[in-house]
Design a protein around this motif. Structure first.
Motif, PDB file in Angstrom:
ATOM      1  N   ASN A 118      -2.745   5.372 -12.469  1.00 10.71           N
ATOM      2  CA  ASN A 118      -2.713   6.537 -13.167  1.00 10.71           C
ATOM      3  C   ASN A 118      -1.458   7.593 -12.848  1.00 10.71           C
ATOM      4  O   ASN A 118      -0.963   8.137 -13.613  1.00 10.71           O
ATOM      5  CB  ASN A 118      -3.937   7.363 -12.923  1.00 10.71           C
ATOM      6  CG  ASN A 118      -5.061   6.697 -13.764  1.00 10.71           C
ATOM      7  OD1 ASN A 118      -4.962   6.058 -14.565  1.00 10.71           O
ATOM      8  ND2 ASN A 118      -6.403   6.905 -13.169  1.00 10.71           N
ATOM      9  N   ASN A 119      -1.440   7.745 -11.405  1.00  6.90           N
ATOM     10  CA  ASN A 119      -0.230   8.702 -10.985  1.00  6.90           C
ATOM     11  C   ASN A 119       1.158   8.269 -11.648  1.00  6.90           C
ATOM     12  O   ASN A 119       1.797   9.195 -11.798  1.00  6.90           O
ATOM     13  CB  ASN A 119      -0.061   8.655  -9.304  1.00  6.90           C
ATOM     14  CG  ASN A 119      -1.332   9.261  -8.634  1.00  6.90           C
ATOM     15  OD1 ASN A 119      -2.221   9.789  -9.416  1.00  6.90           O
ATOM     16  ND2 ASN A 119      -1.565   8.970  -7.502  1.00  6.90           N
ATOM     17  N   ASP A 161       0.679   3.697   2.074  1.00  4.24           N
ATOM     18  CA  ASP A 161       1.430   4.183   3.333  1.00  4.24           C
ATOM     19  C   ASP A 161       2.716   3.604   3.734  1.00  4.24           C
ATOM     20  O   ASP A 161       3.587   4.082   4.246  1.00  4.24           O
ATOM     21  CB  ASP A 161       0.280   3.637   4.542  1.00  4.24           C
ATOM     22  CG  ASP A 161      -0.580   4.582   4.645  1.00  4.24           C
ATOM     23  OD1 ASP A 161      -0.676   5.474   5.618  1.00  4.24           O
ATOM     24  OD2 ASP A 161      -1.701   4.364   4.018  1.00  4.24           O
ATOM     25  N   ALA A 195      -3.071  -1.192  -8.187  1.00  7.71           N
ATOM     26  CA  ALA A 195      -4.415  -0.239  -7.817  1.00  7.71           C
ATOM     27  C   ALA A 195      -4.712   0.783  -8.767  1.00  7.71           C
ATOM     28  O   ALA A 195      -3.519   1.484  -9.463  1.00  7.71           O
ATOM     29  CB  ALA A 195      -4.202   0.307  -6.387  1.00  7.71           C
ATOM     30  N   ASP A 196      -5.879   1.228  -9.061  1.00 11.14           N
ATOM     31  CA  ASP A 196      -6.105   1.941 -10.299  1.00 11.14           C
ATOM     32  C   ASP A 196      -5.631   3.725  -9.858  1.00 11.14           C
ATOM     33  O   ASP A 196      -5.179   3.973 -11.033  1.00 11.14           O
ATOM     34  CB  ASP A 196      -7.537   2.199 -10.387  1.00 11.14           C
ATOM     35  CG  ASP A 196      -8.395   0.855 -10.880  1.00 11.14           C
ATOM     36  OD1 ASP A 196      -7.806   0.184 -11.546  1.00 11.14           O
ATOM     37  OD2 ASP A 196      -9.574   0.765 -10.769  1.00 11.14           O
ATOM     38  N   ILE A 197      -5.496   4.159  -8.857  1.00  2.00           N
ATOM     39  CA  ILE A 197      -5.026   5.599  -8.784  1.00  2.00           C
ATOM     40  C   ILE A 197      -3.693   5.479  -8.694  1.00  2.00           C
ATOM     41  O   ILE A 197      -3.071   6.402  -9.585  1.00  2.00           O
ATOM     42  CB  ILE A 197      -5.755   6.141  -7.478  1.00  2.00           C
ATOM     43  CG1 ILE A 197      -7.246   6.162  -7.311  1.00  2.00           C
ATOM     44  CG2 ILE A 197      -5.031   7.608  -7.131  1.00  2.00           C
ATOM     45  CD1 ILE A 197      -7.717   6.493  -5.858  1.00  2.00           C
ATOM     46  N   CYS A 222      -2.021  -0.031  -3.519  1.00  2.44           N
ATOM     47  CA  CYS A 222      -3.168   0.243  -3.119  1.00  2.44           C
ATOM     48  C   CYS A 222      -3.490   1.059  -2.266  1.00  2.44           C
ATOM     49  O   CYS A 222      -2.417   1.441  -1.184  1.00  2.44           O
ATOM     50  CB  CYS A 222      -3.946  -1.208  -2.671  1.00  2.44           C
ATOM     51  SG  CYS A 222      -3.049  -1.936  -1.169  1.00  2.44           S
ATOM     52  N   GLY A 223      -4.588   1.523  -1.559  1.00  2.00           N
ATOM     53  CA  GLY A 223      -4.801   2.509  -0.463  1.00  2.00           C
ATOM     54  C   GLY A 223      -4.838   4.212  -0.976  1.00  2.00           C
ATOM     55  O   GLY A 223      -5.426   4.344  -2.052  1.00  2.00           O
ATOM     56  N   SER A 224      -4.177   4.848  -0.231  1.00  2.00           N
ATOM     57  CA  SER A 224      -4.319   6.247  -0.289  1.00  2.00           C
ATOM     58  C   SER A 224      -3.817   6.644  -1.979  1.00  2.00           C
ATOM     59  O   SER A 224      -3.019   6.230  -2.397  1.00  2.00           O
ATOM     60  CB  SER A 224      -3.434   6.901   0.660  1.00  2.00           C
ATOM     61  OG  SER A 224      -2.934   8.250   0.263  1.00  2.00           O
ATOM     62  N   SER A 225      -4.448   7.774  -2.199  1.00  3.12           N
ATOM     63  CA  SER A 225      -4.135   8.309  -3.475  1.00  3.12           C
ATOM     64  C   SER A 225      -2.901   9.242  -3.510  1.00  3.12           C
ATOM     65  O   SER A 225      -2.335   9.707  -4.593  1.00  3.12           O
ATOM     66  CB  SER A 225      -5.303   9.344  -4.245  1.00  3.12           C
ATOM     67  OG  SER A 225      -5.489  10.451  -3.062  1.00  3.12           O
ATOM     68  N   ARG A 226      -2.100   9.426  -2.501  1.00  2.36           N
ATOM     69  CA  ARG A 226      -0.904  10.022  -2.405  1.00  2.36           C
ATOM     70  C   ARG A 226       0.114  10.037  -3.577  1.00  2.36           C
ATOM     71  O   ARG A 226       0.482   8.999  -3.605  1.00  2.36           O
ATOM     72  CB  ARG A 226      -0.247  10.017  -1.117  1.00  2.36           C
ATOM     73  CG  ARG A 226       0.062   8.546  -0.818  1.00  2.36           C
ATOM     74  CD  ARG A 226       0.692   8.368   0.744  1.00  2.36           C
ATOM     75  NE  ARG A 226      -0.375   8.410   1.594  1.00  2.36           N
ATOM     76  CZ  ARG A 226      -0.354   7.947   2.887  1.00  2.36           C
ATOM     77  NH1 ARG A 226       1.038   7.518   3.402  1.00  2.36           N
ATOM     78  NH2 ARG A 226      -1.318   7.954   3.581  1.00  2.36           N
ATOM     79  N   GLU A 227       0.205  10.991  -4.272  1.00  2.00           N
ATOM     80  CA  GLU A 227       0.982  10.837  -5.365  1.00  2.00           C
ATOM     81  C   GLU A 227       2.703  10.787  -5.015  1.00  2.00           C
ATOM     82  O   GLU A 227       3.587  10.488  -5.443  1.00  2.00           O
ATOM     83  CB  GLU A 227       1.016  12.190  -6.391  1.00  2.00           C
ATOM     84  CG  GLU A 227       1.566  11.773  -7.764  1.00  2.00           C
ATOM     85  CD  GLU A 227       0.970  12.643  -8.826  1.00  2.00           C
ATOM     86  OE1 GLU A 227      -0.383  12.870  -8.729  1.00  2.00           O
ATOM     87  OE2 GLU A 227       1.558  13.370  -9.553  1.00  2.00           O
ATOM     88  N   HIS A 228       2.796  11.074  -3.671  1.00  2.00           N
ATOM     89  CA  HIS A 228       4.139  10.876  -3.008  1.00  2.00           C
ATOM     90  C   HIS A 228       4.817   9.925  -3.043  1.00  2.00           C
ATOM     91  O   HIS A 228       5.693   9.502  -3.132  1.00  2.00           O
ATOM     92  CB  HIS A 228       4.026  11.437  -1.409  1.00  2.00           C
ATOM     93  CG  HIS A 228       3.449  12.844  -1.308  1.00  2.00           C
ATOM     94  ND1 HIS A 228       2.229  13.179  -1.559  1.00  2.00           N
ATOM     95  CD2 HIS A 228       3.963  14.052  -0.561  1.00  2.00           C
ATOM     96  CE1 HIS A 228       2.135  14.448  -1.115  1.00  2.00           C
ATOM     97  NE2 HIS A 228       3.001  14.882  -0.672  1.00  2.00           N
ATOM     98  N   LEU A 280       3.778  13.609   3.982  1.00  7.27           N
ATOM     99  CA  LEU A 280       2.895  14.261   3.148  1.00  7.27           C
ATOM    100  C   LEU A 280       2.614  15.849   3.376  1.00  7.27           C
ATOM    101  O   LEU A 280       2.074  16.502   2.644  1.00  7.27           O
ATOM    102  CB  LEU A 280       1.574  13.494   3.339  1.00  7.27           C
ATOM    103  CG  LEU A 280       1.199  12.196   3.047  1.00  7.27           C
ATOM    104  CD1 LEU A 280      -0.116  11.854   3.037  1.00  7.27           C
ATOM    105  CD2 LEU A 280       1.804  11.895   1.854  1.00  7.27           C
ATOM    106  N   ASP A 330       0.726  -1.208  -0.009  1.00  9.61           N
ATOM    107  CA  ASP A 330       0.138  -0.109   0.023  1.00  9.61           C
ATOM    108  C   ASP A 330       0.936   1.142  -0.036  1.00  9.61           C
ATOM    109  O   ASP A 330       2.286   1.447   0.451  1.00  9.61           O
ATOM    110  CB  ASP A 330      -0.835  -0.048   1.015  1.00  9.61           C
ATOM    111  CG  ASP A 330      -0.129  -0.143   2.642  1.00  9.61           C
ATOM    112  OD1 ASP A 330       0.383   0.618   2.990  1.00  9.61           O
ATOM    113  OD2 ASP A 330      -0.489  -1.122   3.075  1.00  9.61           O
TER     114      ASP A 330
END
Lengths: 215, 471
Positions: free
Chosen positions: A118-119, A22, A113-115, A88-94, A30, A20
């Motif tokens: 994309n990132n 995280d 994971a999808d987001i 997976c998990g948070s969308s953070r681009e970091h 962040l 993930d």
């Protein structure tokens, strides 16, 4: 965005599924104003034995000798190999910034994971999906071969193992085009400025309740 | 006459298609984004855009509030100690003043978690497209809109263009039929769903929730379901608008009124999936079989009923899953075969965009009433309005009399960057959405549960079937 070139690099194998965001970059980073320099904090909680904070000097932190990234043979890895549901998990681009800053250019996994997926494309990082049986073979090969390298040829959509075996991969054509050329999305989108303006005008007529001033 | 199959559409497709500006040969569509929500961690997007000479296309369609970094003991900006958290909250406020978009600051009674206040203010409406740089943006789909989480680069793309490139995902329908047992809630349903389809089961899909058990839920309960859709891998968790939805939306500050309301309502009534619409995947869940649920691992898919035991990785045939289970049990310091109701906890957190709405607080208060907590317990309302409603109903007194802490709204110990953290090794019964390693602080051990189950754990010091404590 930096254009994606063919990569030939050491492979870092992290034999886990559901890695993930995280874990890739813990939350305390962040808050950082910076958008670079996160490489030292990639997998921070797995990599170090203490708790890290932004702005800290990382060179003298206690290293977790049991985490694969800290093994000498994987120094300078440019390709990361993992299992399913990577990012997976948070969308953070970091998470993507940390991977890129560390030097990772390609991630190979059986799914993403999808987001996160994309990132990656927004930052010149190639997330590459291979079938689970091929991933199994790669994990096995790395185990027995220190300094194991993979060549990733985006143009021909192949990865090439040290013994010359090729595994082809799919990538959506437009995403490939943007990666190869290092294109910025906003510029490309604004080529459709006229379409957007026309759509807006008709959209406001069809759904006027969305554009009302608030009383 | 039946609609021809080829023309029938799902709820998701109807909204998606209505927002397509152009489609690339590759199949990606440029979607018009009706509204964007912004939280404090994205404040730098504005200066970064402006540094490249770009402008914000639609400040009127932008709504912001600080939630991730706000300390739950602070009532205003100057209560936050000097440092990054304060800079972040101040940064968003500065951008709002400079650019002129709606910003619910910490002193505004409407301030709160972005996914709580969107629906609360009527910013979230059926049929629209809504994005936010936060994965739990799936929450808003409970009202029948297309809402999804995006990364920082996409946040800037929407700010500059009010559009986003999207590949149309496949549609999955999860039908939850039957009657949920007394004392159970939406949280138990969504955990059961994630257990069933897996943490990546929804990847590449837009999920529509249907069935009698979903219909029976309040809009708040539906938001809990949609919220955790991302924990099953899907960015979209959408529920068809019905009378309950319209009743919920009606009269909210940003909801349409008068003729516009009638016009909007007529459109919203057309949104539910056509009877002949085709879903790429169909899942059926029996609500009657769901128990109060507790997660035991570091992925929300690792959960069991309260009467169950910690599963044995040795009985798992998939090797990667087995390795995941083993690593989770080591991290969580748990042994296979341990009954869930024998696991003792150190802390309780009730809050987050999953479970911080008034209904959640009522469910927790019902258990707390006349009892005392035996471990430190934090109760954090989702918004200023939820907080004042809870206080009007006297729920705050119940929490405080039970020995729990009653705080100011924010994300708090769900993302744990505001100072509310667990200490290494501490075990927490939490109403939040992620039980990842280190999520609530380095070395923290998180078990996800419903508000009633969190309250039951708080007053007994271990996982307890909340139904045993009901009156």
């Amino acid at each position: 965005m930096e254009a994606f070139k063919t990569v030939k690099g050491v492979v870092l194998p992290i034999d886990r599924s559901n890695i993930d965001t995280d874990a890739i970059i813990p939350k305390q980073y962040l808050k950082s104003v910076a958008r670079s320099g996160f490489g030292a904090n990639l997998f921070d909680e797995w990599r170090y034995l203490d708790h890290g904070e932004p702005g800290q000097e990382h060179s003298n932190r206690p290293i977790n000798p049991n985490f694969v990234l800290n093994e000498k043979r994987y120094t300078g890895a440019e390709v990361l190999l993992a299992r399913s549901n990577f990012g997976c998990g948070s969308s953070r681009e970091h998470a993507v910034w940390a991977l890129r800053d560390y030097g990772v250019k390609v991630i190979i996994a059986s799914s993403f994971a999808d987001i996160f997926f994309n990132n990656c494309f927004k930052n010149g990082l190639l997330p590459l999906v291979l079938p689970e049986d091929v991933i199994d073979v790669l994990f096995d090969s790395i185990k027995d071969e220190p300094g194991y390298m993979l060549e990733v040829d985006l143009e021909s959509q192949n990865i090439i193992t040290p013994d010359g075996t090729q595994h082809s991969f799919d990538i959506e054509r437009f995403r490939k085009y943007c990666l190869v050329n290092g294109f910025d999305d906003i510029d490309l989108t604004l080529q459709h400025k006229k379409d957007i303006s026309e759509f807006e005008a008709s959209h406001k007529q069809r759904m006027p309740w969305l554009f009302e001033d608030i009383s | 006459m039946n609609t021809p199959r080829s023309h029938s559409k799902t709820l998701f497709e109807k909204i998606f298609d209505r927002h397509v500006i152009v489609t690339r040969e590759s199949g990606d569509a440029l979607l018009f984004i009706d509204r964007q929500l912004i939280h404090d961690l994205h404040y730098r997007a504005f200066e970064e855009l402006q540094a490249t000479g770009r402008t914000i296309r639609y400040p009127d369609q932008l709504f912001a509030t600080p939630d991730h970094s706000v300390p739950t003991t602070a009532k205003k900006l100057t209560d936050i100690p000097q440092g990054e958290m304060r800079d972040t909250v101040a940064g968003l406020q500065g951008a709002a003043e400079r650019i002129g978009f709606t910003h619910f600051d910490m002193t505004d009674p409407r301030h709160g978690i972005v996914h709580v206040i969107g629906p609360e203010q009527g910013i979230t409406l059926p049929g629209l497209t809504l994005v936010c740089g936060d994965s739990h943006t799936s929450t808003h789909g409970a009202l029948g809109c297309l809402s999804f989480g995006i990364g920082s680069t996409e946040v800037k793309h929407v700010l500059a263009t009010q559009t986003l490139w999207q590949r149309k995902p496949r549609n999955m329908r999860i039908t939850v039929d039957g009657t949920l047992g007394p004392g159970l809630s939406a949280k138990d349903i969504i955990l059961a769903i994630i257990r069933h389809i897996g943490a990546a089961g929804g990847t590449g899909y837009a999920i529509e929730y249907a069935g009698s058990a979903i219909r029976q839920l309040s809009i708040e309960g539906r938001m809990t379901i949609s919220n955790m859709t991302i924990e099953a891998g899907a960015r979209f968790g959408i529920i068809a608008p019905d009378d309950k939805t319209l009743e919920y939306v009606y009269g909210r500050p940003h909801a349409p009124t008068g003729e516009k309301w009638e016009e909007a309502m007529a459109y919203w009534r057309t949104l539910p999936s056509d009877d002949t619409a085709v879903f790429a995947k169909e899942i059926n869940i029996n609500a009657a079989a769901i128990e109060p649920t507790v997660t035991w691992g570091n992925s929300p898919q690792f959960c069991v009923g309260i009467s169950d035991v910690i599963p044995d990785p040795a009985s798992e045939t998939d090797l990667a899953t087995r390795a995941n289970m083993e690593s989770a049990l080591t991290y969580m310091d748990l042994l296979p075969g341990t009954p869930i109701n024998k696991i003792e906890i150190d802390r309780v957190f009730i809050g987050s965009c999953t479970n911080s709405r008034i209904e959640d607080l009522r469910q927790a208060a019902e258990v707390f009433k006349g009892r005392c907590v035996v471990v430190p317990t934090l109760v954090v309302p989702g918004s200023g309005l939820v907080k004042s409603e809870a206080e009007r109903e006297g729920l705050d007194r119940i929490f405080i009399d039970a020995g729990a802490q009653w705080r100011e709204p924010g994300c708090s110990m769900c993302v744990a960057i505001n100072g509310d953290v667990l200490l290494p090794g501490q075990r927490c019964a939490s109403t939040s959405n992620r039980n990842f390693q280190g999520r609530q602080g380095m070395g923290s051990r998180t078990h996800l549960v419903s508000p009633a189950m969190a309250a039951a754990a708080a007053v007994t010091g271990r996982f307890t079937d909340s139904r045993q404590l009901s009156r």
